[in-house]
Design an enzyme around this catalytic site. Structure first.
Site, mmCIF file in Angstrom:
data_model
loop_
_atom_site.group_PDB
_atom_site.id
_atom_site.type_symbol
_atom_site.label_atom_id
_atom_site.label_comp_id
_atom_site.label_asym_id
_atom_site.label_seq_id
_atom_site.Cartn_x
_atom_site.Cartn_y
_atom_site.Cartn_z
ATOM 1 N N HIS A 186 0.816 -1.218 0.000
ATOM 2 C CA HIS A 186 0.000 0.000 0.000
ATOM 3 C C HIS A 186 0.847 1.264 0.000
ATOM 4 C CE1 HIS A 186 -3.952 -1.952 1.425
ATOM 5 N NE2 HIS A 186 -3.942 -1.737 0.133
ATOM 6 N N CYS A 493 -4.245 -1.708 -23.474
ATOM 7 C CA CYS A 493 -4.391 -1.000 -22.201
ATOM 8 C C CYS A 493 -3.568 -1.624 -21.078
ATOM 9 C CB CYS A 493 -5.860 -0.913 -21.801
ATOM 10 S SG CYS A 493 -6.611 -2.520 -21.486
HETATM 11 C C1 PEP Z 1 -4.347 -6.407 -18.450
HETATM 12 O O1 PEP Z 1 -4.525 -7.573 -18.088
HETATM 13 O O2 PEP Z 1 -3.411 -6.042 -19.187
HETATM 14 C C2 PEP Z 1 -5.258 -5.341 -17.984
HETATM 15 C C3 PEP Z 1 -5.210 -4.134 -18.474
HETATM 16 O O3 PEP Z 1 -6.122 -5.660 -16.996
HETATM 17 P P1 PEP Z 1 -5.697 -5.835 -15.455
HETATM 18 O O4 PEP Z 1 -4.268 -5.426 -15.308
HETATM 19 O O5 PEP Z 1 -6.636 -4.981 -14.691
HETATM 20 O O6 PEP Z 1 -5.926 -7.301 -15.250
#
Ligand code: PEP
Ligand code: MG
Length: 539
Positions: A186, A493
């Site tokens: 954290h 992403c």
């Molecule tokens: C990923 O898996 O790349 C993603 C963007 O989702 P998370 O990191 O939230 O699993």
């Protein structure tokens, strides 16, 4: 004394920030000595200490962002938890001191959390230790002042609890170096969110006295104690370079991202906690490529109105730019108490993401209704995580149809969002062209772990979990090609998109939409504008 030290290099785990030079300020270990009274007096003393600790936490929470406040909220809730307090008071009744009873019960609780062998639980164990110490401090005589670090100091401690971190004024300080800790604790999350230079896991720091000069590098995870004049000069040069680069990144962040060959690239931001938007200018991005809605579920499932308010805030912030809202991605590294299934042998391959939403349709329905209602305010894109086969998207769409039919019947304003998928499993990547998705977003964090068979939370596998593994790049390239063939948007992403050094590679795979951590918009746009980035893949 400090000037007689020899230069010494320590290596730890990088958390955030760049290079800083400063004077070491060791946070003293607090001692909690007091004189014991009779059981009645001890019980009163403890009640007073609990109430004082509660007030301190309340004052500390005021004005904090949601994430920081939630960390403290966990501690506030514990202060009223009868299951925790009852055994403490019964120990006091049997003649134990208030501090002894409090520490003993907490020792048991902390051991249980630590035994869970899970990063989330380990972080909770640290919070419990934080709370234990706060109440013990409140029980003992008032602390003398004098533990306030001077301006520009680098705070050095064995470990730092979240509330101790939040009590320090980081606008005056240069950084923090901790002996213990991990990059996902954290306190590390708080440091990253605030851009504080921090290195953890440095080991034994006893030979790093207050007053010694320190050179700390938050990118490489190194700390140099008593740097020589040459090392100091090198650091000062680096600090000046980083400041220049930061200014350049801040400037380019406000401009569209265009490669040297003139290719326009869309740069979106990832939102893990909407409080980040309070200080973020929407003009730096082309929209939101990922909203991780798990932030809403930390205290259990939120109702429709709570979700609606959160989504509306985000859509209003985006001011007409597209907002991608991912439905709950609970499970694996993101357990949600009371929602994820207990006792799964392998949660990363278990009922997580959309699989869980399709198992608990009433929970899913609430989220779909809130998303559709927020969509009346601007272009909202609904994204489902962790999918393997096209029938899952069909089932999600059927649920969305039912949610929309309900809203229409109830006369509640709404709009139908586009419906896309995350590409996180090799199966989804290999069959991307077969899905009737309105868009694709590559979740490289999970895609890498499923392609390389390396758990994303296991630091021992960091080298193998390589984003540049040809198998990973092959799947990214195929997904981009499938999106182009179907005429739908493909973004990325996962953390890969936020790494400026991977920008040329991703552009060469044909990627034209990056969704990045807000602090990385400038660095990624700078990398895009410095790359030739002509049309790849034979275009
Ligand atoms: C990923 O898996 O790349 C993603 C963007 O989702 P998370 O990191 O939230 O699993
Ligand atoms: Mg993922």
């Amino acid at each position: 004394m400090p000037e007689t030290l020899n230069e010494r290099i320590l290596t730890g785990v990088p958390v955030s920030g760049g290079s800083v030079l400063g004077v070491c300020h060791r946070l003293a270990d607090k001692r909690f000595t007091r004189v014991k009274g009779n059981p009645g007096e001890e019980a009163v003393a403890l009640r007073n200490a609990i109430s004082r600790a509660g007030k301190e936490l309340e004052e500390l929470s005021a004005g904090l962002d949601r994430l920081a406040a939630e960390i403290l909220e966990f501690q506030q809730v514990l202060l009223e938890d009868d299951d925790l307090l009852e055994p403490v008071f019964s120990r006091i009744d049997s003649g134990e001191s208030a501090d002894g009873a409090w520490a003993a019960v907490f020792a048991g609780e902390i051991a249980e959390y630590q035994a869970a062998d899970d990063e989330y639980m380990a972080a909770r164990a640290a919070d419990l230790g934080d709370l234990r110490d706060r109440v013990l401090r409140a029980l003992s005589a008032p602390q003398s002042a004098g533990d306030t670090p001077p301006d520009g100091a680098i705070v050095v401690a064995g470990d730092l609890t979240p509330s101790a971190f939040l009590e320090l004024d980081w606008t005056r300080l240069s950084g923090a170096a901790l002996g213990a800790g991990s990059a996902t604790s954290h306190v590390s999350i708080l440091a990253r969110a605030r851009g504080v230079t921090m290195v953890v896991g440095l080991g034994e720091l006893d030979e790093t006295p207050s007053g010694a000069t320190l050179a700390l590098d938050g990118r490489t995870g190194t700390m140099i104690v008593a740097p020589s004049s040459e090392t100091r000069a090198r650091f000062q040069e680096r600090i000046a370079q980083e400041a220049g680069l930061k200014a350049q990144e801040a400037e380019i962040a406000r401009k569209p991202a265009i490669t040297r060959a003139g290719r326009k690239i869309r740069v979106l931001v990832n939102v893990d906690d909407p409080s980040i938007l309070d200080t973020l200018d929407p003009d730096i991005c082309d929209g939101i490529g990922l909203t991780r809605t798990e932030f809403l579920f930390s205290e259990g499932p939120p109702d429709e109105e709570t979700q609606l308010q959160a989504y509306e805030t985000i859509v209003r912030w985006a001011n007409g730019r597209p907002v991608t809202i991912r439905t709950l991605d609970a499970g694996g590294d993101k357990p949600v108490p009371g929602v994820t299934l207990d006792g799964e042998q392998n949660p990363f391959l278990g009922v997580r993401g959309l699989r869980l939403s399709l198992l608990d349709r009433s929970l899913f329905r609430v989220q779909l209704r809130a998303i559709a209602r927020a969509a009346r305010l601007g272009p909202v894109k609904l994204m489902v995580p962790m999918v393997t086969a096209p029938f899952e998207l069909e089932e999600a769409r059927e649920e969305l149809d039912l949610a929309i039919a309900e809203l229409s019947k109830e006369g509640l304003a709404h709009a139908r969002p586009e419906c896309g998928i995350m590409i996180e499993t090799p199966a989804a990547a290999l069959t991307a062209a077969d899905w009737d998705a309105d868009f694709y977003s590559i979740g490289s964090n999970d895609l890498i772990q499923y392609v390389t068979a390396c758990a994303r939370d296991n630091p021992n596998l960091a080298k193998l979990a390589d984003p540049c593994n040809p198998a990973v790049l092959e799947l990214i390239g195929r997904t981009v090609a499938a999106g182009k063939a179907r005429g739908v948007e493909v973004s990325l992403c996962g953390d890969m998109a936020s790494s400026p050094e991977l920008v040329p590679l991703l552009l060469s795979l044909g990627l034209e939409c990056f969704s990045v951590a807000p602090a990385q918009v400038g660095p990624v746009k700078l990398a895009i504008s410095s790359t030739e980035g002509d049309m790849a893949n034979g275009e």
